[in-house]
Design a protein around this motif. Structure first.
Motif, PDB file in Angstrom:
ATOM      1  N   CYS A 112       8.587   3.012  -0.934  1.00  0.00           N
ATOM      2  CA  CYS A 112       8.367   4.344  -1.513  1.00  0.00           C
ATOM      3  C   CYS A 112       9.646   5.167  -1.499  1.00  0.00           C
ATOM      4  N   LYS A 134       0.809  -1.223   0.000  1.00  0.00           N
ATOM      5  CA  LYS A 134       0.000   0.000   0.000  1.00  0.00           C
ATOM      6  C   LYS A 134       0.840   1.270   0.000  1.00  0.00           C
ATOM      7  N   LYS A 135       0.236   2.307  -0.605  1.00  0.00           N
ATOM      8  CA  LYS A 135       0.849   3.632  -0.558  1.00  0.00           C
ATOM      9  C   LYS A 135       0.068   4.480   0.446  1.00  0.00           C
ATOM     10  N   GLY A 136       0.735   4.823   1.529  1.00  0.00           N
ATOM     11  CA  GLY A 136       0.082   5.664   2.529  1.00  0.00           C
ATOM     12  C   GLY A 136       0.502   7.103   2.337  1.00  0.00           C
ATOM     13  N   CYS A 137       1.755   7.392   2.700  1.00  0.00           N
ATOM     14  CA  CYS A 137       2.241   8.776   2.637  1.00  0.00           C
ATOM     15  C   CYS A 137       3.122   9.035   1.427  1.00  0.00           C
ATOM     16  N   ASP A 138       3.767   7.986   0.897  1.00  0.00           N
ATOM     17  CA  ASP A 138       4.736   8.110  -0.204  1.00  0.00           C
ATOM     18  C   ASP A 138       5.949   8.944   0.214  1.00  0.00           C
ATOM     19  N   HIS A 139       6.157   9.087   1.509  1.00  0.00           N
ATOM     20  CA  HIS A 139       7.269   9.909   2.002  1.00  0.00           C
ATOM     21  C   HIS A 139       8.055   9.234   3.114  1.00  0.00           C
ATOM     22  N   GLY A 140       7.927   7.934   3.265  1.00  0.00           N
ATOM     23  CA  GLY A 140       8.721   7.245   4.282  1.00  0.00           C
ATOM     24  C   GLY A 140       8.261   7.474   5.703  1.00  0.00           C
ATOM     25  N   CYS A 170       4.937   6.329   7.048  1.00  0.00           N
ATOM     26  CA  CYS A 170       3.833   5.533   7.604  1.00  0.00           C
ATOM     27  C   CYS A 170       4.093   4.030   7.636  1.00  0.00           C
ATOM     28  N   GLY A 171       4.976   3.530   6.802  1.00  0.00           N
ATOM     29  CA  GLY A 171       5.306   2.102   6.810  1.00  0.00           C
ATOM     30  C   GLY A 171       4.353   1.232   6.005  1.00  0.00           C
ATOM     31  N   ALA A 172       3.314   1.826   5.390  1.00  0.00           N
ATOM     32  CA  ALA A 172       2.336   1.008   4.650  1.00  0.00           C
ATOM     33  C   ALA A 172       2.965   0.283   3.465  1.00  0.00           C
ATOM     34  N   LEU A 203      11.332   0.415   3.033  1.00  0.00           N
ATOM     35  CA  LEU A 203      10.184   1.242   2.630  1.00  0.00           C
ATOM     36  C   LEU A 203      10.264   1.394   1.112  1.00  0.00           C
TER      37      LEU A 203
HETATM   38  S1  FES Z   1       3.993   4.954   1.757  1.00  0.00           S
HETATM   39 FE1  FES Z   1       4.291   5.701   3.770  1.00  0.00          FE
HETATM   40  S2  FES Z   1       6.303   5.017   4.260  1.00  0.00           S
HETATM   41 FE2  FES Z   1       6.054   4.460   2.189  1.00  0.00          FE
END
Ligand code: FES
Ligand code: FES
Length: 218
Positions: free
Chosen positions: A123, A100-106, A108-110, A121
């Motif tokens: 992303c 999954k893509k949560g934040c795309d910024h490292g 959230c860990g999704a 990670l």
């Molecule tokens: S999408 Fe959130 S850490 Fe990669």
């Protein structure tokens, strides 16, 4: 008063003009900035990418590069823009949307996956930087109809609500199993602190992981 420009020696000035002409009219500063930024971008984007040897000197960076990854035990070759993250390559080029893509910024860990046996990670890493790597995603955890022990424990302990963070939680927990980590719940909480859960299923997630850790290995 002497004009400082006139006091400059002739030879270097002539050489500077010649150099500018050789660079197609660009100033020396423009050339250096362009060359430095261009080489840094190309080197980073193309690191490990096989076709890079075929790029002629002075050519612009390619719009796509071929990258081969061993994903869940199977070699997969895809063409990607050099700026494509491993996350986007998995989801958009290989159809593996379990990650999954949560934040795309490292943050959230999704997007956590295993790369060469370590949790990463996805992303935050470029697909072309992982040329030849072994990648394990949530789709590769179960063996046929048999769930991975962590998947089974998440079910038994009710360790999710909406489930959006769950693939990342599972993959992070898979990585945790082979990392040095204390026995206490607090140690697991610390080791899993990079994986956020908006539904706050944390107590059950920790319980599921601890259940697997405390199960004697056969
Ligand atoms: S999408 Fe959130 S850490 Fe990669
Ligand atoms: S179960 Fe919903 S975000 Fe974790």
């Amino acid at each position: 008063m002497t004009d400082p420009k006139q006091s400059l020696p002739d030879a270097p000035a002539t050489q500077a003009v010649d150099a500018n002409e050789a660079l197609g009219g660009s100033t020396r500063r423009e050339f250096l900035v362009t060359a430095t930024v261009g080489s840094a971008l190309l080197a980073e984007a193309c690191r490990h990418a096989p076709p890079v040897e075929d790029i002629p000197p002075g050519a612009p960076p390619p719009s796509e590069l071929e990258v081969t990854l061993k994903v869940n035990g199977q070699a997969q070759t895809v063409k990607v823009d050099p700026r494509t993250s491993l996350l986007d390559a998995l989801r958009e080029r290989m159809g593996l949307t379990g990650t999954k893509k949560g934040c795309d910024h490292g943050q959230c860990g999704a997007c956590t996956v295993m790369v060469d046996g370590r949790r990463e990670l996805s992303c935050l890493t470029l697909a072309v930087m992982q040329q030849g790597a072994e990648v394990l995603t949530v789709e590769g955890l179960a063996k046929g109809d048999t769930l991975h022990p962590l998947q089974q424990a998440f079910l038994e302990k009710d360790a999710f609500q909406c489930g959006y963070c769950t693939p990342g939680q599972l993959m992070s927990a898979v990585g945790l199993m082979s990392e040095p980590c204390g026995a206490a719940d607090a140690d697991v909480r610390e080791a899993m602190s990079g994986n956020l859960c908006r539904c706050s299923a944390y107590p059950n997630i920790i319980a599921a992981i601890q259940q697997v850790r405390r199960t004697p290995k056969l």
